[in-house]
Design an enzyme around this catalytic site. Sequence first.
Site, PDB file in Angstrom:
ATOM      1  CE  LYS A  13      -3.885  -2.310   2.195  1.00  0.00           C
ATOM      2  NZ  LYS A  13      -4.685  -2.635   3.360  1.00  0.00           N
ATOM      3  CD  GLN A  70      -3.503  -4.226   6.457  1.00  0.00           C
ATOM      4  OE1 GLN A  70      -3.574  -3.191   5.792  1.00  0.00           O
ATOM      5  NE2 GLN A  70      -3.968  -5.386   6.000  1.00  0.00           N
ATOM      6  CG  ASP A 121      -9.682   0.295   5.125  1.00  0.00           C
ATOM      7  OD1 ASP A 121      -9.486  -0.254   4.024  1.00  0.00           O
ATOM      8  OD2 ASP A 121      -8.910   0.176   6.101  1.00  0.00           O
TER       9      ASP A 121
HETATM   10  N1  GUN Z   1      -7.107  -6.535   6.224  1.00  0.00           N
HETATM   11  C1  GUN Z   1      -7.553  -7.295   5.186  1.00  0.00           C
HETATM   12  N2  GUN Z   1      -8.175  -6.523   4.261  1.00  0.00           N
HETATM   13  C2  GUN Z   1      -8.122  -5.263   4.726  1.00  0.00           C
HETATM   14  C3  GUN Z   1      -8.600  -4.018   4.217  1.00  0.00           C
HETATM   15  O1  GUN Z   1      -9.213  -3.932   3.138  1.00  0.00           O
HETATM   16  N3  GUN Z   1      -8.340  -2.932   4.982  1.00  0.00           N
HETATM   17  C4  GUN Z   1      -7.680  -3.010   6.175  1.00  0.00           C
HETATM   18  N4  GUN Z   1      -7.505  -1.883   6.863  1.00  0.00           N
HETATM   19  N5  GUN Z   1      -7.239  -4.146   6.679  1.00  0.00           N
HETATM   20  C5  GUN Z   1      -7.453  -5.260   5.956  1.00  0.00           C
END
Ligand code: GUN
Length: 300
Positions: A55, A99, A122
């Site tokens: 990311k 995350q 998100d």
């Molecule tokens: N963990 C797995 N998928 C995601 C996501 O789309 N966003 C976040 N913040 N954590 C995750």
Amino acid sequence: MSKARLIDGKTFAARLRRTVADAVTWLGTEHNLVPGLAVVLVGDDPASQIYTRNKIKQTADVGMASLHERLPADTCQIEVLNKIAILNEDRSVNGILVQLPLPDQIHPDTVIDQIDPAKDVDGFHLLNAGKLVTGRPDLTPCTPQGCLLLLKETLGDLEGAEVVIVGRSNIVGKPVAQLLLQENCTVTVAHSRTRNLAELCRRSDILVAAVGRPEMIRGTWIKPGATVIDVGINRIAGSNNTTRLVGDVSFDEAVEIAGAITPVPGGVGPMTIACLLANCVRATCYQHGLPAPDLSSSVA
Ligand code: GUN
């Protein structure tokens, strides 16, 4: 029966990232703005480390500013909440992502609801989830957005399609259902307690697998010609002490029956980060009272 068409998420995601990069350039030259994304990682879960690294790299690649906040695994909840409060106030930060999963001592809902909804790239905050359910989508979750874009690219208009989603998580299953309802699909959300799951799946024009169980969905569960979106990313043992990634769908079986299918890897996965970057541009525009560019139309 000929083999299913492969839905190439890698190529679509690269195209979306180029559109995002153009929007970032426009924000810089016309408005002197550089979107900033803060990624918060608590602990050292190996998969989360890889996801956050990707990311951060892709954020920089499209010309946005990225801030990486790493906190040790024994961080207490109040420290995470304090960190988010600081990021909420920081005007150079337009998007905040924590995350998941978080260590056990930290409650994810409490943390998510601490994020300023305007910076919730998100789309997990209660307010953004509520907007989606009530048909006023704003910042929407990234993996579901990725699924929708791939479906539109593959099928065009989705109106009237019979959809079965296997999985009811807040991150994927439920928001995918809401996005597809908005497209006038008929949506069924199935889960681990659903009776006659195989039979239900066999009735669907579109099957979305987001259950987190490697290769659970078999070829015989798929209606001939259906479109299959596999959200699963599962690492399993391969031959000679190696590991390999598989989805929630038994790909080798499904590819013989489906009309179109996303591979794993290279299907939904790359779309998630591209949609995250698009959300960060949208959030930046909204925060500055600017019209958000239509980032998804370049894909479909
Ligand atoms: N963990 C797995 N998928 C995601 C996501 O789309 N966003 C976040 N913040 N954590 C995750």
